[in-house]
Design a protein around this motif. Structure first.
Motif, PDB file in Angstrom:
ATOM      1  N   GLY A  52       0.827  -1.051   0.068  1.00  0.00           N
ATOM      2  CA  GLY A  52       0.213   0.071  -0.038  1.00  0.00           C
ATOM      3  C   GLY A  52       0.851   1.236  -0.011  1.00  0.00           C
ATOM      4  O   GLY A  52       0.373   2.384  -0.215  1.00  0.00           O
ATOM      5  N   ARG A  53       2.276   1.186   0.134  1.00  0.00           N
ATOM      6  CA  ARG A  53       3.240   2.433   0.044  1.00  0.00           C
ATOM      7  C   ARG A  53       3.628   2.451  -1.343  1.00  0.00           C
ATOM      8  O   ARG A  53       4.044   1.755  -1.667  1.00  0.00           O
ATOM      9  N   ALA A  54       3.507   3.908  -1.403  1.00  0.00           N
ATOM     10  CA  ALA A  54       4.115   4.218  -3.117  1.00  0.00           C
ATOM     11  C   ALA A  54       5.816   4.118  -2.844  1.00  0.00           C
ATOM     12  O   ALA A  54       6.352   4.983  -2.052  1.00  0.00           O
ATOM     13  N   ILE A  55       6.474   3.172  -3.303  1.00  0.00           N
ATOM     14  CA  ILE A  55       7.896   2.928  -3.435  1.00  0.00           C
ATOM     15  C   ILE A  55       8.419   3.923  -4.364  1.00  0.00           C
ATOM     16  O   ILE A  55       9.610   4.597  -4.318  1.00  0.00           O
ATOM     17  N   VAL A  56       7.879   3.917  -5.805  1.00  0.00           N
ATOM     18  CA  VAL A  56       8.257   4.643  -6.764  1.00  0.00           C
ATOM     19  C   VAL A  56       7.040   5.308  -7.407  1.00  0.00           C
ATOM     20  O   VAL A  56       6.137   4.662  -7.511  1.00  0.00           O
ATOM     21  N   SER A  57       7.154   6.707  -7.788  1.00  0.00           N
ATOM     22  CA  SER A  57       6.097   7.260  -7.871  1.00  0.00           C
ATOM     23  C   SER A  57       6.382   8.321  -9.376  1.00  0.00           C
ATOM     24  O   SER A  57       7.407   8.801  -9.427  1.00  0.00           O
ATOM     25  N   ASP A  58       5.529   8.190 -10.372  1.00  0.00           N
ATOM     26  CA  ASP A  58       5.453   8.833 -11.840  1.00  0.00           C
ATOM     27  C   ASP A  58       6.910   8.959 -12.166  1.00  0.00           C
ATOM     28  O   ASP A  58       7.434  10.067 -12.796  1.00  0.00           O
ATOM     29  N   ALA A  59       7.611   7.802 -12.317  1.00  0.00           N
ATOM     30  CA  ALA A  59       9.030   7.675 -12.835  1.00  0.00           C
ATOM     31  C   ALA A  59       8.899   7.365 -14.453  1.00  0.00           C
ATOM     32  O   ALA A  59       8.308   6.647 -14.908  1.00  0.00           O
ATOM     33  N   SER A  60       9.686   8.314 -15.075  1.00  0.00           N
ATOM     34  CA  SER A  60       9.800   8.353 -16.449  1.00  0.00           C
ATOM     35  C   SER A  60      11.113   8.331 -16.850  1.00  0.00           C
ATOM     36  O   SER A  60      12.039   9.350 -16.500  1.00  0.00           O
ATOM     37  N   LEU A  61      11.761   7.547 -17.744  1.00  0.00           N
ATOM     38  CA  LEU A  61      13.010   7.938 -18.164  1.00  0.00           C
ATOM     39  C   LEU A  61      13.372   7.170 -19.501  1.00  0.00           C
ATOM     40  O   LEU A  61      12.476   6.294 -19.780  1.00  0.00           O
ATOM     41  N   ILE A  62      14.025   7.506 -20.327  1.00  0.00           N
ATOM     42  CA  ILE A  62      14.345   6.803 -21.838  1.00  0.00           C
ATOM     43  C   ILE A  62      15.768   6.454 -21.647  1.00  0.00           C
ATOM     44  O   ILE A  62      16.855   7.110 -21.201  1.00  0.00           O
ATOM     45  N   ALA A  63      16.121   4.912 -21.986  1.00  0.00           N
ATOM     46  CA  ALA A  63      17.444   4.512 -22.039  1.00  0.00           C
ATOM     47  C   ALA A  63      17.717   4.412 -23.588  1.00  0.00           C
ATOM     48  O   ALA A  63      17.114   3.417 -24.223  1.00  0.00           O
ATOM     49  N   ALA A  64      18.541   5.149 -24.066  1.00  0.00           N
ATOM     50  CA  ALA A  64      18.764   5.063 -25.492  1.00  0.00           C
ATOM     51  C   ALA A  64      19.754   4.086 -26.017  1.00  0.00           C
ATOM     52  O   ALA A  64      20.700   3.745 -25.516  1.00  0.00           O
ATOM     53  N   PRO A  65      19.420   3.689 -27.169  1.00  0.00           N
ATOM     54  CA  PRO A  65      20.487   2.793 -27.951  1.00  0.00           C
ATOM     55  C   PRO A  65      21.849   3.028 -27.743  1.00  0.00           C
ATOM     56  O   PRO A  65      22.132   4.211 -27.986  1.00  0.00           O
TER      57      PRO A  65
END
Ligand SMILES: Nc1ncnc2c1ncn2[C@@H]1O[C@H](COP(=O)(O)OP(=O)(O)OP(=O)(O)O)[C@@H](O)[C@H]1O
Length: 257
Positions: free
Chosen positions: A14-27
């Motif tokens: 019930g606890r948010a450990i990761v929130s609204d995470a966005s990232l791009i790992a490019a080639p």
């Protein structure tokens, strides 16, 4: 192949450990995830190799949501080095690395000459040829770490996700690993604790704090004195490495009032 994490949220009990995470790992790029203990690095990476299912958001490989892939298809695309793994496997190092070929084989199909070459190459690149016949369970932490990397290399994937792969490694093997990862030229997403290793060997850094990505960019853009103080609670003098010119942090305890 691009690995994109989009608006991921992970909750545990019930606890948010990761929130609204966005990232791009490019080639071809090495993307580092840094952050203090408990900031959510492992949790985020575990969603990227599907050991955890996000409660919201998605993880894309190219344009494919990894949630839709069959396990063998995912394993042909993403090689994972998790932080913790069972150490009670009663198998040799060579057998452990051979498991990396499983997603490419039909059940019960014999190993081919090409498979053996790939396994030999993975053993050699991770400097574990001399312990190939040892039992995995008897290895030191650093040796195990290199075996897990070799297993991921044997998968011959386009994407590598590595959770603190330099933990337990001596300095030479830390540098060897970072150089190897760079030479492979894959899409690489890795959690790194050592800020100087991250600064010197990652193309881009993503900083997690309290489960949120608070900064992303090139190491020189991200690793500022202010950010290091705010997120890691230490003082950092940022200097140019005398040989490479990349940012190098000289760390000292925060002076408290
Ligand atoms: N299974 C679980 N049950 C309860 N809490 C968990 C669980 N897994 C992770 N957590 C909590 O989630 C938070 C983030 O953990 P995570 O392992 O992702 O952090 P991290 O940034 O990788 O930490 P470290 O640098 O110490 O490896 C921590 O507070 C941790 O205690």
């Amino acid at each position: 192949m691009t690995l994109a994490i989009e608006d991921v949220q992970v909750k545990i009990s019930g606890r948010a450990i990761v929130s609204d995470a966005s990232l791009i790992a490019a080639p071809g790029e090495v993307s580092g995830v840094i952050g203090p203990n408990g900031s959510g690095k492992s949790t985020l990476l575990r969603t990227a190799f599907r050991h955890l299912k996000p409660h919201a958001g998605r993880v894309l490989l190219g344009s494919t949501d990894i949630a839709t892939l069959r396990p063998a298809d995912l394993a042909r695309k993403v090689g994972a080095v998790p932080q913790e793994t069972r150490s009670d496997f009663d198998i040799t190092v060579r057998e452990m690395v051979t498991m990396g070929r499983t997603p490419h084989k039909h059940p019960f199909a014999a190993m081919t000459t090409a498979d053996h070459e790939i396994i030999g190459d993975a053993l050699s690149k991770t400097d574990i040829e001399q312990i190939a016949e040892r039992r995995y369970a008897t290895l030191s932490g650093g040796e195990r770490q290199r075996v897990l990397l070799a297993r991921a290399l044997a998968q011959r994937t386009e994407v590598l996700v590595l959770d603190e792969p330099t933990n337990h490694l001596d300095v030479r093997h830390q540098l060897d690993l970072m150089l190897l990862v760079r030479e492979l030229g894959l899409t690489t997403l890795m959690a790194v604790h050592d800020l100087n290793l991250a600064a010197g060997h990652c193309d881009r850094l993503h900083v997690l704090d309290g489960g949120r990505i608070v900064a992303s960019g090139k190491p020189a853009e991200v690793l500022t004195t202010d950010l290091v103080r705010d997120v890691f609670e230490v003082d950092a003098d940022v200097v140019a490495h005398p040989r490479t010119g990349v940012p190098h942090l000289i760390l000292s305890p925060l002076e408290r009032p």
